[in-house]
Design an enzyme around this catalytic site. Sequence first.
Site, PDB file in Angstrom:
ATOM      1  N   HIS A 102      -9.838   1.898   0.242  1.00  0.00           N
ATOM      2  CA  HIS A 102      -8.383   1.778   0.247  1.00  0.00           C
ATOM      3  C   HIS A 102      -7.952   1.232  -1.110  1.00  0.00           C
ATOM      4  O   HIS A 102      -8.212   0.079  -1.437  1.00  0.00           O
ATOM      5  CB  HIS A 102      -7.934   0.852   1.380  1.00  0.00           C
ATOM      6  CG  HIS A 102      -6.450   0.827   1.555  1.00  0.00           C
ATOM      7  ND1 HIS A 102      -5.590   1.603   0.806  1.00  0.00           N
ATOM      8  CD2 HIS A 102      -5.660   0.128   2.412  1.00  0.00           C
ATOM      9  CE1 HIS A 102      -4.347   1.371   1.185  1.00  0.00           C
ATOM     10  NE2 HIS A 102      -4.360   0.477   2.157  1.00  0.00           N
ATOM     11  N   HIS A 108      -2.731   8.101   6.198  1.00  0.00           N
ATOM     12  CA  HIS A 108      -2.982   6.813   5.542  1.00  0.00           C
ATOM     13  C   HIS A 108      -4.389   6.351   5.936  1.00  0.00           C
ATOM     14  O   HIS A 108      -5.182   6.010   5.083  1.00  0.00           O
ATOM     15  CB  HIS A 108      -1.909   5.802   5.953  1.00  0.00           C
ATOM     16  CG  HIS A 108      -2.001   4.513   5.222  1.00  0.00           C
ATOM     17  ND1 HIS A 108      -2.006   4.443   3.849  1.00  0.00           N
ATOM     18  CD2 HIS A 108      -2.102   3.223   5.652  1.00  0.00           C
ATOM     19  CE1 HIS A 108      -2.109   3.179   3.469  1.00  0.00           C
ATOM     20  NE2 HIS A 108      -2.170   2.421   4.539  1.00  0.00           N
ATOM     21  N   CYS A 146       0.793  -1.224   0.000  1.00  0.00           N
ATOM     22  CA  CYS A 146       0.000   0.000   0.000  1.00  0.00           C
ATOM     23  C   CYS A 146       0.830   1.282   0.000  1.00  0.00           C
ATOM     24  O   CYS A 146       0.270   2.374  -0.053  1.00  0.00           O
ATOM     25  CB  CYS A 146      -0.958  -0.022   1.178  1.00  0.00           C
ATOM     26  SG  CYS A 146      -1.880  -1.567   1.200  1.00  0.00           S
TER      27      CYS A 146
END
Lengths: 391, 309
Positions: A320, A285, A152
Amino acid sequence: MRIYVTGYGVISSIGENVEETLLGLQSEKSGIKQGEKVYTERFKVGEIRWTNDQLIERFQLTQQASRTAILGMIAAKEAFKGHTLSPDVRTGLISGTSVGGMDVSELAYKDFLNGEQDDLNTYRNHPSGTTSEQIARELGVSGYVNTISTACSSAANSIMLGARMLLSGQLDRVVVGGTDGLSQFTISGFRSLMIFDDEWCRPFDESRKGLNLGEGAGFLVLETEKTLQKTGKTPLALLSGWCNASDAYHQTASSPEGLGATLSMRGALEQAGLQPSDIDYINAHGTATPNNDLSESHGIKAVFGNTIPPFSSTKAYTGHTLAASGGIEAVFALLALQKGALLPNLNFRNPIEETQLIPVKNYSEGNAITHILSNSFGFGGNNSTIILSKV
Amino acid sequence: MKYFIQHIESISHQNTFQQDNIWDELKPLEGENALISPDYKLYIPVAALRRLSTILRMGIAASKVCQEKTPLEFDAISVGTSLGCLTDTEKFLTTINTVSGDILSPTAFIQSTHNTISGQISLDLKNHAYNMTHTQNALSFEVALMDGLLCIDEGKKSVLVGATDEAIPFLERLRGTLIETKSPFTTGATFSVISPTKGNSVAHIIGCEIFFSSEGTEQLINQFLTKHALTLENIDLVLEAGNTLVKRVQKHLSFITYSGYYQSASSFALHLANDWFKSYSNTKNILIVNNLESNKLGLTLLSRNEVEA
């Protein structure tokens, strides 16, 4: 030497280009909804509604490819629009992806498992490196091409590597970002980790249960001062800081005290020559998993002490988007710089009891915003921070 | 800038792990050679070992030895892999297509992402430094190495650069259609420690570049060598993926002959080159020509360290 942003492009569930994306952010509407594909229909996802073939047609792409490559081509093409290739501007491309062409290869592999004839040609699109080569080909870029795969944080790391390649003089201009298309593999993988929220995800909220997945791509064009003299482009922003550090705590979980996050935020500030008090907005994040948000909150507190700048996670808008998130959120940061915007953390109600941090709740423009810090953290404890600043 | 190879370790289908000079026992690979695995219990706690696939075991063991053999804690880690953790990827793909119900074991998924390798290395070494994973098909090693060299340019003192790939039986299905090779598919890992100071090294890397071009290999090599004030005549050994340059150079070996076919095998050629300098004191320059895939070229130039008076 300074690193300038001279182009950007984005596609996600809130918009198919920069303009739509800004409207999406302003409207405070999430792109996350009940999935419409066979493998997403049981989940809330930030899905792009079109099929691969529809996307190729809508965006007049020249190659048949995986979803990851297609989304990457769309965002990279938008970022590179108005830029021209010339031999005296050495141009590279660095893209981040977590699963590459899995969305197509998993279908062929399923045929294979079922004892049916699988089309071997499909696997040509599988390697992550191939997705970047296809994106580069779509732009006509044929110099340095590279793919970062750090889960990620991939796109943030691509942005960072691009800047370093420019500083070292190996490239004059570089297209950087990340892309990930949703696949059965990814959906099942995160399901096996049991970190999905069946409802809309709630980053930094006490009641948060987990994440919603999303898909998309975000790319920037970076140039040096010297290159600007050749290309005549107007710099849109500065990429002023970056850092990658390793949490070295657990393969998937973040350390409770947010050590990796602290290291990457401090490193990026140092690289930029900025103090924590210089940061006007943090795009966190903030995946909405219990573990990430608590750990990141501790990291933010460690770096910023008692004067924490406005911060939010935009994951409740897009879901996400994994390897793409750092690229998509870099575009969000560029829009925020341009509009003086603070981006809201949708679905937030109550602060995490332990840390009591309250994110930005509503969209607003016209704020004095000069420096934005953006976090991207990946599996394997891979923590990255970039800082984008007004020119 | 010179980039000194402080230490290098390979796990391969030959006896190359923890050897003073891998050329001592090296032979052209036969089809039946299997991967020679070290006793991983010496490097990895047994409880952890059970869950780790070959590619993860190789990465951890090779890195651990690299760290033990060099004085400085790594201040950057850069790993290249073309297809990543294939065993776990295939395992999870099979699981999601065959196991019904909502409970799936996440281990294979967690360990399927490319950066599990570098992540596990950082975990094992408790290393908080820069940690990067590159994947660019047959140039995966070169892009990782270029990042490692860049780290040295930026002032890092001890950079771990490695590349690794693992073979799975499924790859055989792609032979002849997607993968053009007659060599056996193999598994391998090579990890090296690069530093800006000479230390105990024998040789150093002068430069590494990649090209995506259909231009002739020789033309690109000449351009690359000219930058470093050399010509092909100055190269004492060329380690090439294939054999296209065999008649054009003084001494030529195909590294795939010794490593077998995996897409980051040019990292094994770095080990071949480093140890060749130990064996042949008149060798000054070695060029690694990675033309494993068509229209892609990786070039890595190495030189023997000069003897100080």
